[in-house]
Design a protein around this motif. Structure first.
Motif, PDB file in Angstrom:
ATOM      1  N   LEU A   1      27.853  35.581  77.248  1.00 43.75           N
ATOM      2  CA  LEU A   1      28.768  36.340  78.113  1.00 43.75           C
ATOM      3  C   LEU A   1      30.135  36.493  77.461  1.00 43.75           C
ATOM      4  O   LEU A   1      30.759  37.562  77.535  1.00 43.75           O
ATOM      5  CB  LEU A   1      28.930  35.643  79.463  1.00 43.75           C
ATOM      6  CG  LEU A   1      27.860  35.855  80.503  1.00 43.75           C
ATOM      7  CD1 LEU A   1      28.191  35.060  81.759  1.00 43.75           C
ATOM      8  CD2 LEU A   1      27.703  37.314  80.845  1.00 43.75           C
ATOM      9  N   ALA A   2      30.609  35.443  76.824  1.00 46.25           N
ATOM     10  CA  ALA A   2      31.913  35.508  76.157  1.00 46.25           C
ATOM     11  C   ALA A   2      31.874  36.488  74.986  1.00 46.25           C
ATOM     12  O   ALA A   2      32.840  37.233  74.765  1.00 46.25           O
ATOM     13  CB  ALA A   2      32.338  34.120  75.676  1.00 46.25           C
ATOM     14  N   LEU A   3      30.782  36.509  74.243  1.00 50.70           N
ATOM     15  CA  LEU A   3      30.658  37.470  73.139  1.00 50.70           C
ATOM     16  C   LEU A   3      30.641  38.904  73.654  1.00 50.70           C
ATOM     17  O   LEU A   3      31.286  39.794  73.079  1.00 50.70           O
ATOM     18  CB  LEU A   3      29.400  37.193  72.326  1.00 50.70           C
ATOM     19  CG  LEU A   3      29.402  35.930  71.474  1.00 50.70           C
ATOM     20  CD1 LEU A   3      28.038  35.724  70.829  1.00 50.70           C
ATOM     21  CD2 LEU A   3      30.491  35.996  70.424  1.00 50.70           C
ATOM     22  N   VAL A   4      29.921  39.132  74.726  1.00 53.61           N
ATOM     23  CA  VAL A   4      29.898  40.477  75.326  1.00 53.61           C
ATOM     24  C   VAL A   4      31.285  40.830  75.848  1.00 53.61           C
ATOM     25  O   VAL A   4      31.741  41.973  75.723  1.00 53.61           O
ATOM     26  CB  VAL A   4      28.831  40.549  76.443  1.00 53.61           C
ATOM     27  CG1 VAL A   4      28.927  41.843  77.223  1.00 53.61           C
ATOM     28  CG2 VAL A   4      27.437  40.391  75.850  1.00 53.61           C
ATOM     29  N   ALA A   5      31.992  39.860  76.408  1.00 52.35           N
ATOM     30  CA  ALA A   5      33.349  40.099  76.901  1.00 52.35           C
ATOM     31  C   ALA A   5      34.293  40.474  75.765  1.00 52.35           C
ATOM     32  O   ALA A   5      35.176  41.323  75.938  1.00 52.35           O
ATOM     33  CB  ALA A   5      33.872  38.862  77.632  1.00 52.35           C
TER      34      ALA A   5
ATOM     35  N   ARG B   1      38.003  41.200  80.743  1.00 51.59           N
ATOM     36  CA  ARG B   1      38.605  39.969  81.243  1.00 51.59           C
ATOM     37  C   ARG B   1      37.699  39.305  82.269  1.00 51.59           C
ATOM     38  O   ARG B   1      37.608  38.085  82.339  1.00 51.59           O
ATOM     39  CB  ARG B   1      39.951  40.285  81.875  1.00 51.59           C
ATOM     40  CG  ARG B   1      40.957  40.839  80.898  1.00 51.59           C
ATOM     41  CD  ARG B   1      42.215  41.252  81.584  1.00 51.59           C
ATOM     42  NE  ARG B   1      42.891  40.049  82.028  1.00 51.59           N
ATOM     43  CZ  ARG B   1      43.971  40.050  82.784  1.00 51.59           C
ATOM     44  NH1 ARG B   1      44.488  41.171  83.181  1.00 51.59           N
ATOM     45  NH2 ARG B   1      44.533  38.922  83.145  1.00 51.59           N
ATOM     46  N   LEU B   2      37.041  40.117  83.087  1.00 51.09           N
ATOM     47  CA  LEU B   2      36.188  39.589  84.141  1.00 51.09           C
ATOM     48  C   LEU B   2      35.003  38.803  83.568  1.00 51.09           C
ATOM     49  O   LEU B   2      34.700  37.698  84.029  1.00 51.09           O
ATOM     50  CB  LEU B   2      35.692  40.735  85.022  1.00 51.09           C
ATOM     51  CG  LEU B   2      34.878  40.349  86.243  1.00 51.09           C
ATOM     52  CD1 LEU B   2      35.735  39.540  87.207  1.00 51.09           C
ATOM     53  CD2 LEU B   2      34.348  41.586  86.929  1.00 51.09           C
ATOM     54  N   LEU B   3      34.350  39.339  82.564  1.00 44.03           N
ATOM     55  CA  LEU B   3      33.231  38.622  81.941  1.00 44.03           C
ATOM     56  C   LEU B   3      33.694  37.344  81.250  1.00 44.03           C
ATOM     57  O   LEU B   3      33.000  36.325  81.289  1.00 44.03           O
ATOM     58  CB  LEU B   3      32.518  39.511  80.932  1.00 44.03           C
ATOM     59  CG  LEU B   3      31.486  40.487  81.476  1.00 44.03           C
ATOM     60  CD1 LEU B   3      30.888  41.309  80.352  1.00 44.03           C
ATOM     61  CD2 LEU B   3      30.406  39.769  82.234  1.00 44.03           C
ATOM     62  N   MET B   4      34.855  37.405  80.632  1.00 50.08           N
ATOM     63  CA  MET B   4      35.387  36.210  79.960  1.00 50.08           C
ATOM     64  C   MET B   4      35.671  35.112  80.980  1.00 50.08           C
ATOM     65  O   MET B   4      35.322  33.946  80.772  1.00 50.08           O
ATOM     66  CB  MET B   4      36.645  36.561  79.171  1.00 50.08           C
ATOM     67  CG  MET B   4      37.178  35.433  78.326  1.00 50.08           C
ATOM     68  SD  MET B   4      36.133  35.013  76.923  1.00 50.08           S
ATOM     69  CE  MET B   4      36.479  36.372  75.837  1.00 50.08           C
ATOM     70  N   ALA B   5      36.282  35.483  82.083  1.00 50.41           N
ATOM     71  CA  ALA B   5      36.576  34.494  83.126  1.00 50.41           C
ATOM     72  C   ALA B   5      35.280  33.954  83.738  1.00 50.41           C
ATOM     73  O   ALA B   5      35.169  32.757  84.021  1.00 50.41           O
ATOM     74  CB  ALA B   5      37.453  35.113  84.200  1.00 50.41           C
ATOM     75  N   PHE B   6      34.308  34.833  83.925  1.00 49.56           N
ATOM     76  CA  PHE B   6      33.028  34.392  84.494  1.00 49.56           C
ATOM     77  C   PHE B   6      32.325  33.403  83.568  1.00 49.56           C
ATOM     78  O   PHE B   6      31.736  32.424  84.037  1.00 49.56           O
ATOM     79  CB  PHE B   6      32.131  35.597  84.778  1.00 49.56           C
ATOM     80  CG  PHE B   6      30.822  35.230  85.408  1.00 49.56           C
ATOM     81  CD1 PHE B   6      30.776  34.677  86.674  1.00 49.56           C
ATOM     82  CD2 PHE B   6      29.634  35.418  84.724  1.00 49.56           C
ATOM     83  CE1 PHE B   6      29.569  34.327  87.251  1.00 49.56           C
ATOM     84  CE2 PHE B   6      28.426  35.073  85.291  1.00 49.56           C
ATOM     85  CZ  PHE B   6      28.387  34.524  86.568  1.00 49.56           C
ATOM     86  N   SER B   7      32.402  33.617  82.268  1.00 49.25           N
ATOM     87  CA  SER B   7      31.779  32.665  81.340  1.00 49.25           C
ATOM     88  C   SER B   7      32.468  31.303  81.435  1.00 49.25           C
ATOM     89  O   SER B   7      31.802  30.268  81.367  1.00 49.25           O
ATOM     90  CB  SER B   7      31.807  33.203  79.907  1.00 49.25           C
ATOM     91  OG  SER B   7      33.121  33.284  79.424  1.00 49.25           O
ATOM     92  N   GLY B   8      33.775  31.287  81.603  1.00 47.10           N
ATOM     93  CA  GLY B   8      34.480  30.015  81.787  1.00 47.10           C
ATOM     94  C   GLY B   8      34.095  29.315  83.080  1.00 47.10           C
ATOM     95  O   GLY B   8      33.942  28.091  83.123  1.00 47.10           O
ATOM     96  N   VAL B   9      33.902  30.103  84.136  1.00 53.29           N
ATOM     97  CA  VAL B   9      33.494  29.525  85.419  1.00 53.29           C
ATOM     98  C   VAL B   9      32.082  28.944  85.310  1.00 53.29           C
ATOM     99  O   VAL B   9      31.791  27.890  85.892  1.00 53.29           O
ATOM    100  CB  VAL B   9      33.588  30.589  86.541  1.00 53.29           C
ATOM    101  CG1 VAL B   9      32.912  30.130  87.811  1.00 53.29           C
ATOM    102  CG2 VAL B   9      35.046  30.932  86.808  1.00 53.29           C
ATOM    103  N   VAL B  10      31.204  29.603  84.568  1.00 52.17           N
ATOM    104  CA  VAL B  10      29.844  29.077  84.373  1.00 52.17           C
ATOM    105  C   VAL B  10      29.902  27.725  83.671  1.00 52.17           C
ATOM    106  O   VAL B  10      29.251  26.758  84.087  1.00 52.17           O
ATOM    107  CB  VAL B  10      28.968  30.080  83.581  1.00 52.17           C
ATOM    108  CG1 VAL B  10      27.681  29.438  83.105  1.00 52.17           C
ATOM    109  CG2 VAL B  10      28.664  31.298  84.429  1.00 52.17           C
ATOM    110  N   VAL B  11      30.686  27.625  82.611  1.00 54.25           N
ATOM    111  CA  VAL B  11      30.785  26.361  81.865  1.00 54.25           C
ATOM    112  C   VAL B  11      31.373  25.264  82.756  1.00 54.25           C
ATOM    113  O   VAL B  11      30.814  24.158  82.846  1.00 54.25           O
ATOM    114  CB  VAL B  11      31.632  26.548  80.585  1.00 54.25           C
ATOM    115  CG1 VAL B  11      31.925  25.209  79.928  1.00 54.25           C
ATOM    116  CG2 VAL B  11      30.919  27.471  79.611  1.00 54.25           C
ATOM    117  N   LEU B  12      32.478  25.562  83.419  1.00 50.05           N
ATOM    118  CA  LEU B  12      33.088  24.551  84.288  1.00 50.05           C
ATOM    119  C   LEU B  12      32.188  24.195  85.463  1.00 50.05           C
ATOM    120  O   LEU B  12      32.100  23.026  85.855  1.00 50.05           O
ATOM    121  CB  LEU B  12      34.442  25.046  84.803  1.00 50.05           C
ATOM    122  CG  LEU B  12      35.574  25.071  83.787  1.00 50.05           C
ATOM    123  CD1 LEU B  12      36.822  25.671  84.407  1.00 50.05           C
ATOM    124  CD2 LEU B  12      35.857  23.682  83.261  1.00 50.05           C
ATOM    125  N   GLY B  13      31.512  25.180  86.013  1.00 49.20           N
ATOM    126  CA  GLY B  13      30.625  24.925  87.147  1.00 49.20           C
ATOM    127  C   GLY B  13      29.484  23.993  86.797  1.00 49.20           C
ATOM    128  O   GLY B  13      29.179  23.058  87.554  1.00 49.20           O
TER     129      GLY B  13
END
Length: 184
Positions: A67-71, A77-89
């Motif tokens: 997801l971060a690579l696609v972002a 920005r939305l995909l980048m933030a979502f990838s961070g939320v996945v990792v933290l979650g």
């Protein structure tokens, strides 16, 4: 543009740290790749069973890295933030399930007991991915790209001609205001 480059670099570092974290010790010297992903959602909780590599905690972190690579490619920005939320979650979910299985969590010292540096890498990676999303400016919106200078001018229209009075046909008298009434 500088913000996108800086955010992209931060996102790539965060994605790398997320994928690297399951290969480090998470708790009591046990690596993150040893925890099965099903254990996070199963009522039995965390067990001592070993996991296949793609059936371990690596899978959600690998997904977040993609997801971060696609972002980065899409400058999203939305995909980048979502990838961070996945990792933290998933890191928080693992902590909750490990705490339930062990009864409590302890921060270990240098002897390999307690929380390990793999979990710290996961939290750092998630935070870095969210920070990268905040730094990135993203793509400009379509309406922001069109400015007044590049917008086409409206076509010229001639004003309507003034009406010409014909002396042979004077205009009809106006009905308003009404003529005064004669009260005599």
């Amino acid at each position: 543009m500088i913000r996108n480059v800086l955010g992209s670099i931060m996102g790539l570092i965060g994605a790398t740290a997320a994928v690297w974290s399951p290969f480090r010790a998470w708790y009591d010297g046990r690596h993150g790749r040893d925890y099965r992903i099903e254990e996070l959602f199963d009522s039995a909780g965390i067990t001592d069973d070993k996991a296949a590599l793609l059936g371990s905690l690596l899978l959600p972190f690998l997904f977040a890295a993609v997801l971060a690579l696609v972002a980065v490619v899409l400058r999203s920005r939305l995909l980048m933030a979502f990838s961070g939320v996945v990792v933290l979650g998933f890191a928080v979910l693992w902590m909750v399930r490990q705490g339930q299985a062990a009864g409590s969590l302890s921060v270990g010292g240098g002897d390999g007991e307690g929380l390990g540096d793999g979990l710290a890498n996961a939290f750092g990676a998630g935070a870095l991915l969210i920070l990268a999303a905040a730094v990135m400016s993203g793509r400009p919106r379509r309406r922001d790209r069109v400015t007044r200078e590049t917008a086409p001018e409206p076509p010229y229209t001639e004003p309507a001609p003034e009406p010409v009075e014909d002396p042979a046909h004077p205009p009809a008298p106006s009905a308003w205001p009404p003529p005064p009434k004669d009260h005599s």
